[in-house]
Write an enzyme that holds these catalytic residues in place. Sequence first.
Site, PDB file in Angstrom:
ATOM      1  N   HIS A  35       0.286  -1.373   0.271  1.00 21.64           N
ATOM      2  CA  HIS A  35      -0.045  -0.151   0.339  1.00 21.64           C
ATOM      3  C   HIS A  35       0.854   0.956  -0.260  1.00 21.64           C
ATOM      4  O   HIS A  35       2.123   1.320   0.448  1.00 21.64           O
ATOM      5  CB  HIS A  35      -0.713  -0.287   0.958  1.00 21.64           C
ATOM      6  CG  HIS A  35      -1.635  -1.576   1.432  1.00 21.64           C
ATOM      7  ND1 HIS A  35      -2.635  -1.692   0.180  1.00 21.64           N
ATOM      8  CD2 HIS A  35      -1.469  -2.138   2.052  1.00 21.64           C
ATOM      9  CE1 HIS A  35      -2.839  -3.086   1.170  1.00 21.64           C
ATOM     10  NE2 HIS A  35      -2.234  -3.065   2.003  1.00 21.64           N
ATOM     11  N   ARG A  80      -0.895  -4.259  -6.236  1.00 20.85           N
ATOM     12  CA  ARG A  80      -0.671  -6.320  -6.598  1.00 20.85           C
ATOM     13  C   ARG A  80       1.044  -6.159  -7.172  1.00 20.85           C
ATOM     14  O   ARG A  80       1.034  -5.641  -8.596  1.00 20.85           O
ATOM     15  CB  ARG A  80      -1.012  -6.464  -7.252  1.00 20.85           C
ATOM     16  CG  ARG A  80      -2.928  -6.065  -6.345  1.00 20.85           C
ATOM     17  CD  ARG A  80      -3.960  -6.957  -6.909  1.00 20.85           C
ATOM     18  NE  ARG A  80      -5.472  -6.386  -6.185  1.00 20.85           N
ATOM     19  CZ  ARG A  80      -6.001  -5.606  -6.448  1.00 20.85           C
ATOM     20  NH1 ARG A  80      -5.858  -4.513  -7.275  1.00 20.85           N
ATOM     21  NH2 ARG A  80      -7.070  -5.030  -5.628  1.00 20.85           N
TER      22      ARG A  80
END
Length: 405
Positions: free
Chosen positions: A98, A283
Site C-alpha cells: 500500500h 499488486r
Amino acid sequence: MHELVGALRSYAWGSRTALAELCGRPVPSAHPEAELWFGAHPADPAHVRTPEGTVSLLKLVEADPERELGAAASEFGGKLPFLLKILAAEEPLSLQAHPSEVQAQTGFERENRARVPLDSPMRNYRDENHKPELVVALERFEALAGFRAPERTVALLRALGVPQLESYAELLAAQPDSAGLRTLFTTWITLPHNVLASLLPAVLDGCVRYLSARDDRVFVAEARTTLELAEAYPGDAGVLAAMLLNRVTLEPGQGLFLDAGNLHAYLRGLGVEIMANSDNVLRGGLTPKHVDVPELLRVLDFEPIDLPAVLPEPAGDGSVRYRTPAPEFALHRFDLTAGTGQVPLHDGPGIVLCTAGTMRLLRGGQTLLLERGAAAWISAADSDIRAQAVDGAAQFFCACVGHPN
C-alpha cells in the site's frame, strides 16, 4: 447507538464456511465469502438501522459529520477515517503493498488526469489515502510480510540445493541490504517467460527434496508455502518473489501491523482487520487482478524487517489495546464473562463488533443486543455506553479514532 449491517464481499480466495459460521448463516455459503466491511468507504459502505429506516453509514456521516464524528470531522475532512473488516482467507491473497499518503495523492491525481475511471480494473489508486493496516487473528492466521533479513534468505536459497539459484544467492550475499533485495526482487518479478519457465520448476523440485530430507530442516514452512503458492498460481513470478518475505504465523489474539511499502500476502485464516479508510492496493503477482509491477516498485520499502506480532496490552478499562502508530484508528478487545458486569466503552465515533458469544449495549433506557458477527455504530453524540455479556462469555472489538504514539 444503532445496529450496523456489514457489506459482504465475495472474492475467489474467500471461505465458504468461516464468515457464514461466524454470522450464524447456513454452511457452506453459495459463493466464497472473503470480507465483511464495517465502515463508510464509498466502494461498499455498511448500513445503519435507525428508527427512521436503514441508511448507509456513508450517507449518515455526510449528512451531519459533526454529530456523527465529533472532533474527528475537522481532523479528517468530514470522513470516518478507518475501515473495520472481518477477513476470511481460504486461499492466498495477492502479493501486494500500500502507498504512503504522498504516494497515494500523487497516484490518484495522475490517474485522474489520465481519465482512468474510478471503477476501472486497471486503476491503482481509488482514493487519496494511505492504508496502514492491522489484522488480529481470531483463529490461527498465516501470512507473508516484510522482506526477510538477506542472510536468512541466502541460507534458504542454498538449503534448497538448486544449482539455478546459486547465482541469485551469490548476488544477495554480495550485497546483503535493501539494495540487494531490490535488485533480486526486481530481477525475479520481471524474469522473461522462458527463464521463469525453467527456473520455477527447478525451485519447486528443490522444495520437494528439501521437505523429503530427514536431516534438520529450518525452512519447512517457507518450502511448503512456495509449493502451495505455485499450485494456486502456476507459472507466476510472484511465487519466487514471495520467497524473500518473512513467513508469519499469528495465534488467536495476536496482531500484525503493516505500514506503507510493506510487501505482504495473507495466506489463510480468519481475522479482524482495521485500516485507514482506503482501497489503494499495488499488486505484483499471485492474482488474476490488475498487476502493475513498475508502480509496485515505486512504493515498496526494501528495508529488511522482522515483523513482530502486535501483542495486546492492558488498556486500564477492562480491555486490551493493539498499539500502532496510525492516527486514523485504534483497536481494543474486550473479553467478558457472565459475572463481569457492565463495562464502559469509549465515546464515539466507533464501531463495536461482537466476535464470540452474545452481548448487549446499554445507554440510558436503550438496549441493543449483538450476537456473534453483529456490529453497532456509535456516533460522537452517543455517550455513557456500557457493555455486558449475555448468558456466558462474550468477546467484542471496539474500533475508534486513534492517536499517534
